[in-house]
Every structure is written in structure tokens, then in C-alpha cells.
Design a protein around this motif. Sequence first.
Motif, PDB file in Angstrom:
ATOM      1  N   GLU A  84       0.868  -1.253  -0.087  1.00 48.88           N
ATOM      2  CA  GLU A  84       0.015   0.084  -0.078  1.00 48.88           C
ATOM      3  C   GLU A  84       0.870   1.314   0.183  1.00 48.88           C
ATOM      4  OE1 GLU A  84      -3.692   2.230   2.711  1.00 48.88           O
ATOM      5  OE2 GLU A  84      -2.618   0.048   3.340  1.00 48.88           O
ATOM      6  N   LYS A  85       1.938   1.315   0.651  1.00 43.94           N
ATOM      7  CA  LYS A  85       2.923   2.448   0.919  1.00 43.94           C
ATOM      8  C   LYS A  85       3.484   2.533  -0.302  1.00 43.94           C
ATOM      9  CE  LYS A  85       5.049   5.572   2.542  1.00 43.94           C
ATOM     10  NZ  LYS A  85       4.500   7.182   2.947  1.00 43.94           N
ATOM     11  N   LYS A 106       1.265   3.866  -3.168  1.00 46.45           N
ATOM     12  CA  LYS A 106       0.825   5.394  -2.851  1.00 46.45           C
ATOM     13  C   LYS A 106       2.101   6.237  -3.473  1.00 46.45           C
ATOM     14  CE  LYS A 106      -0.536   8.367   0.777  1.00 46.45           C
ATOM     15  NZ  LYS A 106      -0.800   8.451   2.354  1.00 46.45           N
ATOM     16  N   ASN A 131       2.020   6.093  -7.215  1.00 45.89           N
ATOM     17  CA  ASN A 131       1.022   6.931  -7.715  1.00 45.89           C
ATOM     18  C   ASN A 131       1.321   8.520  -7.900  1.00 45.89           C
ATOM     19  OD1 ASN A 131      -0.337   4.750  -8.615  1.00 45.89           O
ATOM     20  ND2 ASN A 131      -1.732   4.703  -6.517  1.00 45.89           N
TER      21      ASN A 131
END
Length: 302
Positions: free
Chosen positions: A108-109, A112, A115
Motif C-alpha cells: 500500500e505504501k 501510494k 502513484n
Amino acid sequence: MRLPDQFFKERKLEHLVENQTSYTLNNASMHVFETHLQAEKVLLQFDQPVLASMLIGKKVMHLRDKKSFNFLPGESLILPSNEVMCIDFPEANEENPTRCLAMAISDEKINKVINLMNESMPKHDGSEWALMDYNYHFTNDASIYGIIQRLLYLFTENHPSKDFFVDNMLQELIIRILQGNTREKYTQNASKISSNNRLVYVIEYISQHLHEPLTVGELSKKAYMSESHFHKTFKDELGVTPIDYINSERIKMAINLLKNPDRKIKEVYMECGFENRSYFNRLFKRKIHVSPGEYQSKFIKH
């Protein structure tokens, strides 16, 4: 030597590396391993992408589809999730343990940050930033070394805001690693992909003209970009300015030339495109931590 797939299937993961200390935060966990005995074929695996970094001692790494290699202090390795590491510890003993860290970072990190990079600093050729899906072995530069040391401190610090501090450092670490990986990929494959990528074309041009004067203005014209756009694009994708990249490549060239004891330092710096010795000496010492003369003398003795 390459280990066959069957080796990884038949062996079970075991806790053979003793003295493991772990610290877990929201988006990452850090594990510091210390090995006091020689060992072979120790298996280790994480279910998240991992940055492994050697602190003290020596390992021999065996990874799937990759030739075995020595893993030494000052080096790091990026592994995708669920990759099995098979490790030998040929020199570990009680007086001189092998010490390394493995930092697992949440998908997830990473996503992120990627992105954010695609939104804020998109690649000029339209391709997207992405975490490499292979094993990336590299020598830490000063910036990555500093981040790793800072993260070691933050994970062990008893501070109520350390999750926030670590998150910020992880973002910088991921960006710098991806930029470094892009820089290496462009440099190593310049001749193959230069026709399809303007930055790679410039990198190929630099490699062929290191001995000549090179300016950002000249290179920006080669890339068909304005000087300011070229400078920003180069720095965003490769993590260094064009001039820093040129100087780094010239120092690499000088290192190889200085291995010849018959080469004069003046010949070397002029052949590498440096205009004066004091500037060459300063850059060389900043990167190698010894002067060109000291480096050449040390190499000759060995």
C-alpha cells in the motif's frame, strides 16, 4: 552457480539466523539479523517487498534465476514479495558477527508513492513508474546510506510520532531507489533503447563524449527539449542533475584508468574531460574518499 527451482520447493523455511530484533510500524517493519556462526543455505522470505542492506560482514546470496553473488557492507538488495533468499554466511563468528537489516515495506505504501510519482513527475516517454519485479542489487550512494541510517534510528526511537517520521523517510527512499534503478537501466542499456527514448539517447551521447566539454544547453538540444525542461526531466527520472551524472561517469572512467600504474594523473583527468586537476581531485575524493594519487598507489600495492 544457480540453485534449481526444486531446491526452493523441497526445503522448509527455518529460523537458523539467531539474534533477530524486529520493529513494526504501520507501513513497514525492520528486522536486524546478527549471525555468529558460519552457516549455509539459510532460507528467508517475506510476504512484502523487502530492502535488504548489509551492515557488517559478508553473505553469499543465492536467488532464483540469478547467479550467486557476494553481499557486502554498503550494498543493498530490493526483493519482490515472497521471494526466497538462500544465504551462506562464510565468515561469521562470535567476535565478528555478520549483521544485516531487512526492511519489509507494505504494498500500500509503495503504491501510494508510485502513484504520487506518476502524477507529480511523469516519465517523458509516457511509461509509468513501477516497482521493479526482479532482484535489484546496488551499492548505496550517500543519500540512500543516510536514509537507511536514519531509519535504523527512527525504528528504535521511542517517539510518539515515529510512524509519521518513518513514512516520510520511506517515501524518499522509494523515490531514490526507483530513480537509481532507472539511471542504471538507462546507462546499461543505452545502446539498445536510445532510439526510442530521448533521455537514453542523451546518456548514450554522454558516454561517447566524456572526454569532450559537455553542457546542459548542448544536451537539451540533443533531447529536443528546452534547457529548463531537460534539466527537470533528467533530475526527476534519474535522481541527479545532468552535470552530476556526467561527473559521476567521468569519475568511473578515471577509476578504471588509474588502475594502470603507468598512467599519469594529468593524463587521466584530461582524458576524462576534466579541465583542471583541483576540480578533478575534489570530485574524486568526494566519491571515493581518497585522492586519485592515493587510490592509484593503493591499487598498485594490491
